[in-house]
Design an enzyme around this catalytic site. Structure first.
Site, short mmCIF file in Angstrom:
data_model
loop_
_atom_site.label_atom_id
_atom_site.label_comp_id
_atom_site.label_asym_id
_atom_site.label_seq_id
_atom_site.Cartn_x
_atom_site.Cartn_y
_atom_site.Cartn_z
N TYR A 1 12.39 31.62 5.76
CA TYR A 1 11.13 32.31 6.05
C TYR A 1 11.01 32.64 7.54
CZ TYR A 1 9.25 31.13 1.42
OH TYR A 1 9.02 31.03 0.08
N LYS B 1 0.84 -1.21 0.00
CA LYS B 1 0.00 0.00 0.00
C LYS B 1 0.87 1.26 0.00
CE LYS B 1 -0.39 -0.36 5.07
NZ LYS B 1 -1.24 -0.94 6.13
C1 LIG Z 1 -0.43 -1.94 6.92
C2 LIG Z 1 -0.95 -3.22 7.39
C3 LIG Z 1 -0.09 -4.32 7.58
C4 LIG Z 1 1.41 -4.22 7.51
O1 LIG Z 1 1.94 -3.89 8.76
P1 LIG Z 1 3.51 -3.76 9.00
O2 LIG Z 1 3.64 -3.34 10.42
O3 LIG Z 1 3.98 -2.69 8.05
O4 LIG Z 1 4.11 -5.07 8.69
C5 LIG Z 1 -0.66 -5.56 7.87
N1 LIG Z 1 -2.00 -5.69 8.01
C6 LIG Z 1 -2.85 -4.64 7.88
C7 LIG Z 1 -4.31 -4.86 8.08
C8 LIG Z 1 -2.37 -3.38 7.59
O5 LIG Z 1 -3.20 -2.34 7.49
#
Ligand SMILES: *Cc1c(COP(=O)(O)O)cnc(C)c1O
Length: 369
Positions: free
Chosen positions: A264, A38
């Site tokens: 700034y 993701k």
């Molecule tokens: C993002 C996510 C993961 C991955 O978690 P990590 O700590 O990055 O390994 C796994 N399961 C779900 C449901 C997630 O939203």
């Protein structure tokens, strides 16, 4: 790699291979591996990362939103893709692109079944998400009779997996809570299987779950941050290699006299003669303003250069008073030496937030170091 001459994110596929092999060495043979890609594969490049993971033999991908899965399908990735955060508005894309929705509420179940029936689907794969304590998304145990009833009345969908998500798998002070979540997931799954009459595969471990809770591996594990090089633990980090290295370059060097200011709102006022270097990277590239005024730093010729004053949209100025450097020199923001974990800790943040913030404006360069 040649030295950076502009802002770029190097994506080291050898580091990814190393991390995949390390994490999969922790699971029993036969346990499936889902790679979480993701948010542009945690700020890198989801297509490049997914293609490498296909070569490595990954079983599943997960994305948060349907359009992220569509990007993978457009790149001809055929591995099953779980959409973690299904929204009814995305059902069309999900079914058209053979993405597999996480169904987490009575509403999403009813609406997805209605949609699948309308689209004449048979046994469309769905994944049931259960809330065991994170209180974010998911059915509760009480929903099982409703789920079973809905499923018994349709042939349009089939439960491919049931899953949950751990709230604190990286925090061993909360071990008791996590063990409670695992136990609750076990109980819910048994009840679900008994009620629907078949066994979907089960999963609940994220990266820290893989590392800390072997009893939570079930039929599949889901790893995100570990693949990108962070294990949320000092010892584990020794085995993992950061995939992304964010680099930039010195555009200009200024002499700032005592009493003059930089940036700034005169965010930095020199109390002595200071040398500042201006870098072509700012908050629009993923360096939050909270790193300003000395909290954050970059590395130039092996030395730390702290941020002077406020972070601009497209630039930062850093203190190079004591650093032997010149215009055109390479600058490292984070990577294997100053890690994203270390830098993010300077503003009480976490590696996840810093690496996923690298904006799409930053050029991606693939390497195998
Ligand atoms: C993002 C996510 C993961 C991955 O978690 P990590 O700590 O990055 O390994 C796994 N399961 C779900 C449901 C997630 O939203």
């Amino acid at each position: 790699m040649p030295k950076a001459t502009e802002t770029l994110l190097e994506i080291n596929l050898n580091a990814l291979d190393n991390n995949y092999k390390y994490l999969t060495s922790k699971i029993k043979p036969g346990t499936k591996v889902l790679a979480v890609v993701k948010a542009f594969a945690y700020g890198s490049d989801s297509v490049v990362i997914a293609k490498e993971l296909v070569e490595l033999g990954v079983d599943y991908f997960a994305v948060a939103y349907a359009n992220e899965g569509e990007t993978l399908r457009n790149a001809k990735i055929e591995t099953p893709i779980l959409v973690l955060h299904t929204l009814p508005v995305n059902f069309e894309v999900i079914v058209n692109r053979c993405l597999e929705p996480s169904i987490y509420s009575r509403k999403t179940l009813e609406e997805f079944i209605a949609f699948s029936e309308e689209k004449k689907q048979i046994n469309y794969p769905i994944h049931l998400k259960f809330n065991t304590g994170l209180n974010r998304l998911g059915f509760v145990e009480n929903d099982i009779p409703f789920i079973a009833e809905m499923l018994s009345k349709t042939k349009s969908v089939k439960v491919k997996s049931a899953f949950s998500h751990l709230a604190a798998s990286e925090d061993l002070k909360l071990k008791e809570f996590t063990l409670g979540q695992i136990e609750m997931f076990q109980k819910i799954s048994e009840e679900l299987i008994a009620k629907i009459g078949y066994k979907p595969f089960l999963h609940c471990a994220n990266t820290s779950g893989i590392i800390n809770y072997p009893e939570a591996h079930f039929d599949m594990v889901r790893t995100g941050i570990g693949l990108y090089g962070f294990g949320n633990d000092k010892e584990e980090n020794k085995h993992l290699k950061p995939v992304g290295t964010l680099k930039t370059v010195i555009s200009q060097i200024h002499k700032v006299e005592n009493g003059e200011s930089v940036g700034y709102n005169r965010g930095f006022i020199a109390e002595k003669a200071t040398r500042s270097a201006t870098l072509p990277i700012g908050h629009a590239d993923g360096i939050p303003r909270s790193y300003g005024k000395g909290k954050g730093w970059v590395t130039i010729n092996g030395k730390k250069a702290h941020i002077l004053g406020n972070v601009c949209m497209d630039m930062i100025m850093v203190d190079v008073t004591d650093i032997d450097c010149e215009e055109g020199d390479e600058v490292i923001v984070f990577g294997p030496s100053t890690t994203a974990e270390e830098l993010s800790a300077a503003i009480n943040s976490i590696s996840y937030e810093l690496i996923t913030a690298v904006s799409q404006r930053v050029k991606r360069v693939i390497c195998r170091n």
